[in-house]
Design a protein around this motif. Sequence first.
Motif: not given
Length: 802
Positions: A348-361
């Motif tokens: 996640v832009l503007g953070t150091n320890y946060s992310k988006i994780v995508r899991v498919p259907f």
Amino acid sequence: SIVNNGAAKRPELIAHGMPEALKLNHNSMKRCFGKLVEKGNRSLKLKQLMEEMEHVEGVLAHIFAFTQEAIVTPPYVAFAVRPEPGCWEFIRVSALDLSVKSLTSTEFIKLKEIIYDKEWANDEHALEVDFGAIEFTTPHLTIPSSIGEGLSYTTKFLTSNLSGKLENAQPLVDYLLSLEYQGVKLMLNETLNTVSKLQTTLILVDIFLSTLPPDTPYENFHLRLKEWGFEKGWGDCAGRVKETMRCLSDILQAYDPTQMEKFFSWLPTIFNIIILSPHGYFGQADVLGLPDTGGQVVYILDQVKAMEDELLLRIKQQGLNFKPQIIIITRLIPDAKGTKCNQEIEPVLGTNYSKIVRVPFRTEKGILHRWVSRFDIYPFLERFAQDATAKILDLMGAKPDLIIGNYTDGNLVASLMASKLGITQATIAHALEKTKYEDSDLKWKELDSKYHFSCQFTADILAMNATDFVIASTFQEIAGSKKKPGQYESHEAFTLPGLYRVVSGINVFDPKFNIAAPGADQSVYFPYMAKERFTSFQPAIEELLFSNVENDVHIGYLADKKKPIIFTMARFDVVKNITGLVEWFGKNEKLRNLVNLVVVGGFFDPSKSKDREEMAEIRKMHELIDKYQLKGQIRWIAAQTDRRRNGELYRCIADTKGAFVQPALYEAFGLTVIEAMNSGLPTFATNQGGPAEIIVDGISGFHIDPNNGAESSKKIANFFENCKNDHAYWTKISNGGLKRIDECYTWKIYANKVLNMGSTYTFWNQLNNHQKQAKQRYIQMFYNLLYKNLVKTVPVAVDDTA
Ligand code: UDP
Ligand code: LCN
């Protein structure tokens, strides 16, 4: 004692006053009721009722003013009266002799059912769902104005639970003993395993700490503390450690809720957070304005930044050097349409320890490639929850401490995950769909093939009950206003004829309800008068608004470029009512003379849309532009995805001394409203939902009635007329909006509140473990025996083979 088990029974004031009121005008009342029952079985909303009972005066008029609806089943007329938010009375009057009887909510619902499904109404074995019946220990609030202040009351209940004999505080000691993170023990070790040992030692340590300069680093004295029985987590320096310990001493001595609140906000209990937002295109660029992709995405990205900042601050003050982790779980969409939604992990832009994780259907046929509407998503969720849980445990290397769900699908998945992992859960309902469509519960059968509300309402009720706390954006979201019930309130008692009757779905007096309003990213949305604007966007915006060209990005044009602009921007959902605004504008000559209209949203070729509502709205826009000959006065710009440029766009509209208009038929919160207000743009927003609370009418903006276009467009026209005569008026409203934002709507306030909730409800849960387990069993049954069967009625989306 402050603890009160179950909601207090309210005095039935209306039912008591009614017979007397009817007697006063006996003859005219008899005529009146006679007329009401003449037409046979039917239901009447307040407006209709008022029309039919024009001549009502006195006490009865007062009662009717609080009536939400009436059900006629001759010779009876039953009224649902709501004297205050969250408080209901049901009364039945006989048209024959004007006798009055009090009804329970269930009896009233059954009357409603008679109109829609008689057989079901008369079925003695119809399924009744009663979540209230298993709430045997949790205390409830009693005063409507306290609704939404759950954290503060939970802290009070908690304080009162622990007080009295010294041993009563043992659960707190046990809790502190249990705290650890990644194998590192925190707060207490076994040396201090009783309240009395803890209490005496705290006094000794206080004397020791007083000999140290307050800024002495924790490392310098941690060995001494450990010998006494204190582990890490109390603070980063002698001063802070002493303060935390004093706070606990105070609690053990006098059980003060203020100290308790402070202590829990300092406790090291939350490091890892999961946020769930399965549906839509979740991304950091190119997604806004796509179907089902709006405020929820903006909200979560801002929320994550604010929470990470707050977590880092807290961890530092606790004297720890752990790194927080925040993971947003969303759906991976292989057919990403040029967005990054096909990418598995994205920081996640503007953070150091946060992310988006995508899991498919996934289904047994494999991974689904295409986007799916939020209404059709149910068949994928259980599998998604399992896959996502495995992914999280793998990536985090630890169990999360808090799971926050969003919207129906996210909240359901959060409930499954939280119950499996045994962790604290929060839910956010950016919108509860039930209140968006009139009588959507009673008419569920008509709507189900299109919207699958049977799944949605069931999932919503499940999650509301499963969750440890609810984060709401406004009071109205929970318990509405004087006139209108809240979103959650409307889930208290309702019916899906043929399926089940909800006797007690959720109680808005439950202390799990909390208001924590979001903000807008102030590095993007800041006032038009700021010295440093995003000037690089200005030429493009100039072209967007004022060129006379029609192309893929904009159609229509503004002939008189000097006029102020009224601006709106939204996804092209029917409830957003953008076409409503265009129609009001078309019809109001005065307004058309005063201002131009700029609409951002949708695109121009309806055949390219995959979303039913979006298609219809696009068609309607074209029709209205033709019908009212709007070209020359309207500029329609396709959905815009660049947030920073949109930020500048609001400010450019402010430069024209224009206004923002949010005309939605219903808006849960309304991020565009606070974006506009942050930009210093005077804002007119719907009085249906969150905006009614965000804006103080006439001071920080204006309320408009989406169901009364003539009145609303007149109000807007009058504003611009006033501004012509008095230039300071525009600035006054603009400043009023900015002031309101600073006082109530910032992310910093939000993050602080939500983390405090996480910490307090985690402990509260442990105290009420038995209650929680009983409820989970009931939920599990409801999920397996009912919800899963409903899901089977939803067609499973498949990819086009072409
Ligand atoms: N938005 C945007 N482009 C558009 C339409 C909307 O960037 O074409 C943004 C808007 O600025 C806001 C969000 O999407 O940040 C919409 O949030 P809101 O709460 O107003 O409504 P929602 O779409 O969530 O129902
Ligand atoms: C979804 C909505 O419909 C809006 O009312 C909210 O503002 C948004 O989410 C963010 O919570």
